[in-house]
Design an enzyme around this catalytic site. Sequence first.
Site, PDB file in Angstrom:
ATOM      1  N   GLU A  30       0.854  -1.162  -0.042  1.00  0.00           N
ATOM      2  CA  GLU A  30       0.243  -0.130   0.170  1.00  0.00           C
ATOM      3  C   GLU A  30       0.650   1.313  -0.169  1.00  0.00           C
ATOM      4  OE1 GLU A  30      -3.750  -1.661   2.785  1.00  0.00           O
ATOM      5  OE2 GLU A  30      -1.896  -0.821   3.812  1.00  0.00           O
ATOM      6  N   ASP A 219     -12.107  -4.773  -1.752  1.00  0.00           N
ATOM      7  CA  ASP A 219     -12.974  -6.147  -1.976  1.00  0.00           C
ATOM      8  C   ASP A 219     -14.420  -5.639  -1.236  1.00  0.00           C
ATOM      9  OD1 ASP A 219     -11.099  -6.163   0.587  1.00  0.00           O
ATOM     10  OD2 ASP A 219     -12.965  -6.797   1.184  1.00  0.00           O
TER      11      ASP A 219
HETATM   12  N1  ADE Z   1      -8.373  -4.275   4.052  1.00  0.00           N
HETATM   13  C1  ADE Z   1      -8.706  -4.695   2.886  1.00  0.00           C
HETATM   14  N2  ADE Z   1     -10.034  -5.316   2.678  1.00  0.00           N
HETATM   15  C2  ADE Z   1     -10.289  -5.846   4.008  1.00  0.00           C
HETATM   16  C3  ADE Z   1     -11.192  -6.078   4.658  1.00  0.00           C
HETATM   17  N3  ADE Z   1     -12.212  -6.770   4.020  1.00  0.00           N
HETATM   18  N4  ADE Z   1     -11.124  -6.467   5.809  1.00  0.00           N
HETATM   19  C4  ADE Z   1     -10.252  -5.834   6.581  1.00  0.00           C
HETATM   20  N5  ADE Z   1      -9.017  -5.189   6.097  1.00  0.00           N
HETATM   21  C5  ADE Z   1      -9.017  -4.913   4.735  1.00  0.00           C
END
Ligand code: ADE
Length: 257
Positions: A30, A219
């Site tokens: 990141e 996501d």
């Molecule tokens: N970072 C990126 N996606 C995530 C998720 N679904 N839960 C926690 N941290 C994250």
Amino acid sequence: MRETSSPTFTLTPLAQPVRSVLLYVAMEAEASGIATALALSAPRSLRASSTAMLRDGEHNGLRIQLVTAGRDALLGVDHIGPVFGALAVARALDTCPADVIINAGTAGGFQSRGGAIGALVIARDVQFHDCRVELPNFDALARAHTRLSLSDAELDAIATLLHASVGGVSTGSSLGATSNEIAFFTREKTLAKEMELAAVAVVARERGVPLLALKSITDLVDQHEPAHEAFVKNLAFASARLARAMPQLLQWLRARG
Ligand code: ADE
């Protein structure tokens, strides 16, 4: 057990003017694009006995210190999560005082609330979603919100500039979500679920340092694809989005005086 109403903690508002920024980004994947976009130094150890790494430099009249969590020596993966986030930011503030902390990183989003892969969320407030303590007052503390330092007008200005959404972020120690947590996110109208911000907010409150946060979605928690698969697939794309947005966010901070 009768539930006590839960408090909202507030953080120090942004001081005028901002000259130095502590940027906390948990993962190297990141952070590396952000470091390139800001032309920061090569990473070096933040201090002995910590895995955290520091890059620094001047960008557009601001002193920038970018701290990442660093890697586990045994497993070779980044020290993600709230514990390492709080530790790294507290240690960084000991040696690198700053006018503001920015926590940037990736998060799970919610298609039902307008989320999309690579979309940006600027945090209005944050809470933990996996702290449950069924004891009077402890429960209220576990459910507390922390309002971050930006005013509504400042949040709106940044959202317009970055084409971001403004809303609630929720922090836990897991990448996936349980059905109870998904119900919690619906009740709270959460826009981003991640693993650091609420812990960084505890440090910001303790130290009296303003905090803002920018998250990019990898996501969608309310869709079928498992979070870990979507996360791996979309990490580079979502991180590139953060790297493009960061100079704009810093320019906004600098321009406000
Ligand atoms: N970072 C990126 N996606 C995530 C998720 N679904 N839960 C926690 N941290 C994250």
